[in-house]
Design an enzyme around this catalytic site. Structure first.
Site, PDB file in Angstrom:
ATOM      1  N   HIS A  44      32.267   7.384  81.228  1.00 35.27           N
ATOM      2  CA  HIS A  44      31.611   6.101  81.494  1.00 35.27           C
ATOM      3  C   HIS A  44      30.744   6.195  82.752  1.00 35.27           C
ATOM      4  O   HIS A  44      29.590   5.747  82.758  1.00 35.27           O
ATOM      5  CB  HIS A  44      32.657   5.002  81.646  1.00 35.27           C
ATOM      6  CG  HIS A  44      32.070   3.693  82.030  1.00 35.27           C
ATOM      7  ND1 HIS A  44      31.428   2.879  81.119  1.00 35.27           N
ATOM      8  CD2 HIS A  44      31.975   3.079  83.228  1.00 35.27           C
ATOM      9  CE1 HIS A  44      30.983   1.804  81.751  1.00 35.27           C
ATOM     10  NE2 HIS A  44      31.296   1.900  83.038  1.00 35.27           N
ATOM     11  N   ASN A 161      31.294   6.019 104.853  1.00 40.51           N
ATOM     12  CA  ASN A 161      31.746   4.724 104.340  1.00 40.51           C
ATOM     13  C   ASN A 161      31.620   3.646 105.412  1.00 40.51           C
ATOM     14  O   ASN A 161      31.170   2.530 105.135  1.00 40.51           O
ATOM     15  CB  ASN A 161      33.210   4.790 103.894  1.00 40.51           C
ATOM     16  CG  ASN A 161      33.358   5.332 102.480  1.00 40.51           C
ATOM     17  OD1 ASN A 161      32.381   5.464 101.757  1.00 40.51           O
ATOM     18  ND2 ASN A 161      34.581   5.648 102.109  1.00 40.51           N
ATOM     19  N   ASP A 190      35.270   0.642 112.022  1.00 40.27           N
ATOM     20  CA  ASP A 190      33.950   0.021 111.895  1.00 40.27           C
ATOM     21  C   ASP A 190      34.030  -1.470 112.142  1.00 40.27           C
ATOM     22  O   ASP A 190      35.118  -2.043 112.271  1.00 40.27           O
ATOM     23  CB  ASP A 190      33.343   0.323 110.508  1.00 40.27           C
ATOM     24  CG  ASP A 190      34.148  -0.275 109.361  1.00 40.27           C
ATOM     25  OD1 ASP A 190      34.511  -1.467 109.427  1.00 40.27           O
ATOM     26  OD2 ASP A 190      34.412   0.459 108.373  1.00 40.27           O
ATOM     27  N   GLY A 222      32.574   6.161  94.224  1.00 41.01           N
ATOM     28  CA  GLY A 222      33.971   5.775  94.026  1.00 41.01           C
ATOM     29  C   GLY A 222      34.927   6.956  94.140  1.00 41.01           C
ATOM     30  O   GLY A 222      36.105   6.830  93.823  1.00 41.01           O
ATOM     31  N   LEU A 225      36.997   8.389  98.859  1.00 36.73           N
ATOM     32  CA  LEU A 225      38.330   8.234  99.443  1.00 36.73           C
ATOM     33  C   LEU A 225      39.389   9.030  98.683  1.00 36.73           C
ATOM     34  O   LEU A 225      40.377   9.467  99.280  1.00 36.73           O
ATOM     35  CB  LEU A 225      38.721   6.749  99.505  1.00 36.73           C
ATOM     36  CG  LEU A 225      37.980   5.917 100.554  1.00 36.73           C
ATOM     37  CD1 LEU A 225      38.460   4.464 100.498  1.00 36.73           C
ATOM     38  CD2 LEU A 225      38.181   6.477 101.950  1.00 36.73           C
TER      39      LEU A 225
HETATM   40  P1  ADP Z   1      32.342   4.618  97.290  1.00 36.65           P
HETATM   41  O1  ADP Z   1      31.551   5.770  96.832  1.00 36.65           O
HETATM   42  O2  ADP Z   1      32.246   3.427  96.371  1.00 36.65           O
HETATM   43  O3  ADP Z   1      32.118   4.271  98.719  1.00 36.65           O
HETATM   44  P2  ADP Z   1      34.993   5.464  98.125  1.00 36.65           P
HETATM   45  O4  ADP Z   1      36.078   6.146  97.360  1.00 36.65           O
HETATM   46  O5  ADP Z   1      34.458   6.156  99.317  1.00 36.65           O
HETATM   47  O6  ADP Z   1      33.862   5.121  97.091  1.00 36.65           O
HETATM   48  O7  ADP Z   1      35.520   4.033  98.566  1.00 36.65           O
HETATM   49  C1  ADP Z   1      36.160   3.201  97.592  1.00 36.65           C
HETATM   50  C2  ADP Z   1      35.922   1.724  97.900  1.00 36.65           C
HETATM   51  O8  ADP Z   1      36.608   1.350  99.096  1.00 36.65           O
HETATM   52  C3  ADP Z   1      34.456   1.380  98.165  1.00 36.65           C
HETATM   53  O9  ADP Z   1      33.760   1.126  96.963  1.00 36.65           O
HETATM   54  C4  ADP Z   1      34.585   0.124  99.026  1.00 36.65           C
HETATM   55  O10 ADP Z   1      34.801  -0.997  98.193  1.00 36.65           O
HETATM   56  C5  ADP Z   1      35.862   0.387  99.818  1.00 36.65           C
HETATM   57  N1  ADP Z   1      35.594   0.921 101.173  1.00 36.65           N
HETATM   58  C6  ADP Z   1      35.681   2.210 101.563  1.00 36.65           C
HETATM   59  N2  ADP Z   1      35.426   2.351 102.887  1.00 36.65           N
HETATM   60  C7  ADP Z   1      35.194   1.096 103.344  1.00 36.65           C
HETATM   61  C8  ADP Z   1      34.890   0.549 104.649  1.00 36.65           C
HETATM   62  N3  ADP Z   1      34.774   1.332 105.736  1.00 36.65           N
HETATM   63  N4  ADP Z   1      34.717  -0.791 104.735  1.00 36.65           N
HETATM   64  C9  ADP Z   1      34.842  -1.590 103.645  1.00 36.65           C
HETATM   65  N5  ADP Z   1      35.124  -1.143 102.409  1.00 36.65           N
HETATM   66  C10 ADP Z   1      35.305   0.189 102.249  1.00 36.65           C
END
Ligand code: ADP
Length: 272
Positions: A44, A161, A190, A222, A225
């Site tokens: 997807h 991020n 942050d 996504g 993390l």
């Molecule tokens: P993405 O590529 O969407 O950033 P990640 O796995 O890095 O994927 O992060 C997963 C989700 O966690 C993000 O889509 C966001 O919603 C949330 N996120 C990650 N880091 C932060 C941050 N520093 N502040 C706010 N939301 C965050």
């Protein structure tokens, strides 16, 4: 709930009677389901940008003569979508390498100052694009035990991020400290949008985004993390998060500073 999986077979015994042997395959079923879900998710996630690219290319062809200004906009969106697609593929490869059965490659003492210098270098461009400052503070001269490339990747992902989910002109603070029990902590704080409590448990899952639209707009995949989590557990450490909506988030990496027996004996984090 999960369907109960039981394999049953009849085993003839020497005394002429028959024994019934039942094996619990519930776990095997779960593993198979997780794998199927993952392949479905990947398909997807790949189809969406490919579909968008096709539509944009058609629109670009259409607009070339009629509306050159629109054509430029379509070309720019093609550039944005294709670079996101490229990042998605390389992050998927990275994640599959981290999830493999290989132990941590070339573990050695790594200078934390070297990691932070590399992180500063690699996040300069996205930070200055939003007029943001990445500040490093805390203890100098710390050492963690592991793989330098992976550790840099983990901290870069956290800082990227922090930049992506913050308003312009805010600050990202990276604090290094020794916890006193053989661990080093690297915290990335942050002043961004924050994360809802209901999303906090799930953001480390592959492809989970608190806000799909915003994540796509920032070019997110996504997977960032999930990669950070695998790197920290493969090192015998962990990653945690604290966040307040509208105030900001702090992600903390906790990593062993020397080859502890626990960390070395730890199998790589295997997830399907
Ligand atoms: P993405 O590529 O969407 O950033 P990640 O796995 O890095 O994927 O992060 C997963 C989700 O966690 C993000 O889509 C966001 O919603 C949330 N996120 C990650 N880091 C932060 C941050 N520093 N502040 C706010 N939301 C965050």
């Amino acid at each position: 709930g999960e369907p109960l999986g039981v394999n049953v077979r009849a085993v003839p015994l020497d005394n002429g009677r028959v024994a019934i042997e039942a094996a619990d395959v519930t776990e095997a079923h779960r593993v198979a389901r997780v794998r199927r879900d993952f392949v479905a998710n990947v398909s997807h996630e790949l189809k969406t940008p490919v579909g968008a690219l096709q539509l944009l290319a058609e629109a670009l062809l259409d607009a070339t003569d009629k509306d050159p200004a629109a054509a430029i906009r379509f070309a720019e969106r093609i550039k944005h979508e294709s670079s996101r697609l490229g990042r998605l593929v390389s992050e998927l490869l990275e994640l599959s390498r981290l999830q493999g059965a290989e132990p941590l490659p070339e573990p050695e003492p790594v200078d934390v100052d070297k990691i932070t210098a590399e992180v500063l270098d690699r996040t300069k461009t996205p930070a200055s694009a939003k007029e943001m400052e990445v500040v490093f503070q805390g203890m100098r001269g710390l050492t963690v035990y592991g793989n330098e490339n992976q550790l840099v990747t983990a901290v870069v992902n956290l800082v990227e991020n922090a930049i992506a989910y913050s308003p312009e002109s805010t600050k990202v603070t990276v604090t290094t400290s020794a916890s006193g029990d053989g661990y080093v902590e690297i915290a990335v704080a942050d002043q961004g949008i924050g994360i809802e409590p209901r999303d906090l448990d799930r953001i480390f899952e592959r492809f989970y985004r608190a806000d799909r639209a915003r994540s796509r707009a920032t070019g997110g995949t996504g997977l960032g993390l999930a990669i950070v989590k695998h790197i920290s557990t493969n090192h015998g450490g962990r990653v945690t998060v604290e966040s307040t909506v509208g105030v900001g988030s702090t992600f903390t990496l906790r990593l062993p500073s020397r080859p502890s027996e626990a960390a070395l004996a730890l199998p790589p984090s295997v997830e399907i």
